[in-house]
Design a protein around this motif. Structure first.
Motif, mmCIF file in Angstrom:
data_model
loop_
_atom_site.group_PDB
_atom_site.id
_atom_site.type_symbol
_atom_site.label_atom_id
_atom_site.label_comp_id
_atom_site.label_asym_id
_atom_site.label_seq_id
_atom_site.Cartn_x
_atom_site.Cartn_y
_atom_site.Cartn_z
ATOM 1 N N UNK A 1 47.802 40.367 37.627
ATOM 2 C CA UNK A 1 47.346 40.632 36.267
ATOM 3 C C UNK A 1 46.547 39.411 35.856
ATOM 4 N N UNK A 2 45.262 39.602 35.601
ATOM 5 C CA UNK A 2 44.379 38.496 35.234
ATOM 6 C C UNK A 2 44.046 38.629 33.750
ATOM 7 N N UNK A 3 44.509 37.667 32.953
ATOM 8 C CA UNK A 3 44.253 37.663 31.514
ATOM 9 C C UNK A 3 43.174 36.621 31.233
ATOM 10 N N UNK A 4 42.028 37.085 30.762
ATOM 11 C CA UNK A 4 40.884 36.202 30.525
ATOM 12 C C UNK A 4 40.602 36.063 29.035
ATOM 13 N N UNK A 5 40.447 34.827 28.565
ATOM 14 C CA UNK A 5 39.992 34.612 27.199
ATOM 15 C C UNK A 5 38.476 34.801 27.168
ATOM 16 N N UNK A 6 38.009 35.482 26.130
ATOM 17 C CA UNK A 6 36.590 35.835 26.040
ATOM 18 C C UNK A 6 35.939 35.105 24.876
ATOM 19 N N UNK A 7 34.824 34.464 25.161
ATOM 20 C CA UNK A 7 34.042 33.806 24.124
ATOM 21 C C UNK A 7 32.726 34.533 23.894
ATOM 22 N N UNK A 8 31.687 33.793 23.569
ATOM 23 C CA UNK A 8 30.394 34.407 23.267
ATOM 24 C C UNK A 8 29.287 33.932 24.199
ATOM 25 N N UNK A 9 29.647 33.228 25.265
ATOM 26 C CA UNK A 9 28.625 32.675 26.157
ATOM 27 C C UNK A 9 27.746 33.756 26.762
ATOM 28 N N UNK B 1 33.921 37.661 45.863
ATOM 29 C CA UNK B 1 34.030 39.008 46.438
ATOM 30 C C UNK B 1 34.949 39.842 45.537
ATOM 31 N N UNK B 2 34.349 40.529 44.569
ATOM 32 C CA UNK B 2 35.140 41.268 43.589
ATOM 33 C C UNK B 2 35.978 42.369 44.222
ATOM 34 N N UNK B 3 35.583 42.821 45.413
ATOM 35 C CA UNK B 3 36.372 43.857 46.066
ATOM 36 C C UNK B 3 37.786 43.381 46.383
ATOM 37 N N UNK B 4 37.994 42.069 46.395
ATOM 38 C CA UNK B 4 39.341 41.531 46.604
ATOM 39 C C UNK B 4 40.252 41.839 45.410
ATOM 40 N N UNK B 5 39.661 42.237 44.303
ATOM 41 C CA UNK B 5 40.452 42.527 43.105
ATOM 42 C C UNK B 5 40.684 44.003 42.870
ATOM 43 N N UNK B 6 40.510 44.827 43.896
ATOM 44 C CA UNK B 6 40.613 46.272 43.715
ATOM 45 C C UNK B 6 42.019 46.733 43.324
ATOM 46 N N UNK B 7 43.033 45.895 43.575
ATOM 47 C CA UNK B 7 44.405 46.238 43.196
ATOM 48 C C UNK B 7 44.855 45.553 41.913
ATOM 49 N N UNK B 8 43.976 44.742 41.339
ATOM 50 C CA UNK B 8 44.366 43.903 40.201
ATOM 51 C C UNK B 8 44.060 44.554 38.855
ATOM 52 N N UNK B 9 44.876 44.198 37.870
ATOM 53 C CA UNK B 9 44.655 44.626 36.489
ATOM 54 C C UNK B 9 44.075 43.455 35.707
ATOM 55 N N UNK B 10 43.113 43.744 34.832
ATOM 56 C CA UNK B 10 42.473 42.707 34.032
ATOM 57 C C UNK B 10 42.609 43.035 32.552
ATOM 58 N N UNK B 11 42.925 42.018 31.773
ATOM 59 C CA UNK B 11 42.959 42.145 30.318
ATOM 60 C C UNK B 11 42.055 41.066 29.735
ATOM 61 N N UNK C 1 33.187 41.257 25.037
ATOM 62 C CA UNK C 1 34.292 41.853 25.791
ATOM 63 C C UNK C 1 33.933 43.250 26.283
ATOM 64 N N UNK C 2 33.209 44.016 25.474
ATOM 65 C CA UNK C 2 32.808 45.367 25.885
ATOM 66 C C UNK C 2 31.890 45.315 27.108
ATOM 67 N N UNK C 3 30.960 44.352 27.094
ATOM 68 C CA UNK C 3 30.052 44.205 28.233
ATOM 69 C C UNK C 3 30.843 43.884 29.494
ATOM 70 N N UNK C 4 31.774 42.948 29.368
ATOM 71 C CA UNK C 4 32.582 42.544 30.520
ATOM 72 C C UNK C 4 33.443 43.700 31.024
ATOM 73 N N UNK D 1 34.625 47.580 35.205
ATOM 74 C CA UNK D 1 35.132 48.936 35.422
ATOM 75 C C UNK D 1 34.680 49.459 36.785
ATOM 76 N N UNK D 2 35.634 49.910 37.577
ATOM 77 C CA UNK D 2 35.339 50.421 38.899
ATOM 78 C C UNK D 2 35.354 49.366 39.988
ATOM 79 N N UNK D 3 35.266 48.102 39.588
ATOM 80 C CA UNK D 3 35.297 47.011 40.577
ATOM 81 C C UNK D 3 36.712 46.475 40.776
ATOM 82 N N UNK D 4 37.548 46.652 39.757
ATOM 83 C CA UNK D 4 38.954 46.260 39.837
ATOM 84 C C UNK D 4 39.799 47.477 39.498
ATOM 85 N N UNK D 5 41.112 47.356 39.665
ATOM 86 C CA UNK D 5 41.979 48.511 39.473
ATOM 87 C C UNK D 5 41.954 49.018 38.036
#
Length: 391
Positions: free
Chosen positions: A7-15, A97-107, A120-123, A128-132
């Protein structure tokens, strides 16, 4: 060795938006976006209505969003990493290699702001489709506009993390905090929170050829024994009570914060309490809640509780009932919605017996006397009914 899903929890800014600004063609945009970074979508609309400029802030955000989406769609890995601090960390985690994250959940955790939510919507769309799975979470009112809003947002975030992370941990996920992006204030808090909830925290520091830095959870321990004498007070604060400074003067200073003359759990206090409350509330039946009295029959029922989590839930509910009764000067009507407080019909006692819910499965029967709630029995509906209702 089998790889654990993450489970990868990412803080999102405006960069992701500000990196699309062309300093020559978009003169003044960066300063304007930074100045109004805390505006929500509604307040951006209000700002544009008042500001008579031909170039509206909402239009600028939309244009930058379109540029960012195009860059992510057409850019190579280096360009994508340079465009987004958040993706810089995610790409680093997966060795590009984003395909390594095909089983991972991202928030994606974003502020309650127009720019943060658009980024966040763009990200989300990109991942979408690259990770679980990928979702966006926006803590209520979280922004750096004011200390009050920021603290309220962090409180909401901690409460949400408590349940969300535990759910994934039970499914054998490793928990990662990606703190490459996001507002500095949010990053700072998440770094501390991560020491309790994350298995690893990842950063990518600025500079040429910067590599991913992974920090394992430090073996932090809190001396919970210092809180044992203050469990009733802390349980009341956690239930929502606003106490006077004199009522919390013995509580460790870092655990509480003063808001409008009332003491509440601080962000740090809430974090620590979440870690230790199951232990502290699953021991003896707490004595000292105002307007609460235990009959001997209730104390015997408490001793029969086998599941520690049921004890925790019961004492949390008693704490809520206590502070609501104190706040209402003993009026049980204040308990109606918060703890589903109802009168029993057909009770043996002529004066009548009431009851309230503890979760969905359990009940507490009680009587109100001179503003004090006398607790009589605890157990399943069938058990309590058998004790209180005529056969």
């Amino acid at each position: 060795m089998k790889t654990m899903p993450r489970l990868v929890i990412s803080t999102v800014g405006t960069s992701l938006l500000t990196n699309q600004i062309d300093d020559e063609c978009d003169s003044g945009w960066k300063e304007e976006l930074q100045k109004y970074a805390n505006l929500t979508h509604d307040r951006v609309k209000q700002y544009d209505q008042v500001n008579k400029s031909d170039s509206k802030l909402a239009d600028k955000i939309a244009k930058l969003k379109n540029r960012a989406e195009q860059e992510l769609d057409t850019g190579n890995t280096l360009e994508i990493r340079e465009a987004s601090a958040e993706l810089n960390g995610i790409y680093g985690l997966y060795d590009e290699q984003l395909e390594k994250g095909k089983l991972d959940a991202h928030i994606l955790v974003t502020t309650d702001t127009a720019q943060g939510q658009e980024a966040a919507k763009i990200l989300k769309d990109f991942l979408h489709g690259k990770v679980n799975s990928v979702e966006v979470y926006t803590p209520d009112k979280l922004s750096t506009e004011s200390t009050h809003n920021f603290n309220q947002g962090i409180d909401d975030l901690i409460e949400w993390l408590e349940g969300r992370v535990e759910n994934y941990r039970q499914q054998n996920y490793d928990i990662y905090f990606n703190l490459v992006g996001g507002f500095k204030a949010l990053q700072g808090c998440m770094n501390t929170i991560g020491m309790f909830y994350a298995d690893k925290i990842i950063y990518v520091f600025e500079g040429e050829n910067s590599n991913l830095i992974t920090i394992p959870r430090l073996p932090i321990t809190v001396d919970y024994s210092r809180l044992e004498d203050h469990v009733v007070t802390l349980a009341l604060l956690d239930a929502g009570a606003g106490l006077s400074p004199s009522e919390t003067k013995e509580v460790p200073e870092a655990m509480v914060a003063e808001i409008d003359g009332k003491m509440t759990l601080s962000n740090w206090g809430q974090l620590v309490w979440n870690q230790c409350k199951d232990n502290l509330l699953s021991q003896k039946l707490l004595d000292g809640f105002l307007r609460i009295h235990y009959d001997g029959s209730f104390m015997e029922d408490y001793k029969k509780i086998k599941n520690p989590k049921d004890k925790v839930k019961l004492q949390e509910t008693i704490a809520k009932a206590s502070f609501l009764l104190e706040e209402s000067n003993g009026d049980t009507r204040a308990l109606a919605k918060p703890v589903s407080y109802y009168a029993y019909k057909g009770t043996k006692d002529k004066e009548g017996v009431d009851h309230f819910y503890v979760g969905r499965q359990f009940r507490v029967s009680c009587k109100s006397s001179n503003g004090t709630l006398i607790l009589r029995h605890y157990g399943t509906h069938k058990y309590v009914e058998g004790k209180e209702i005529k056969n």
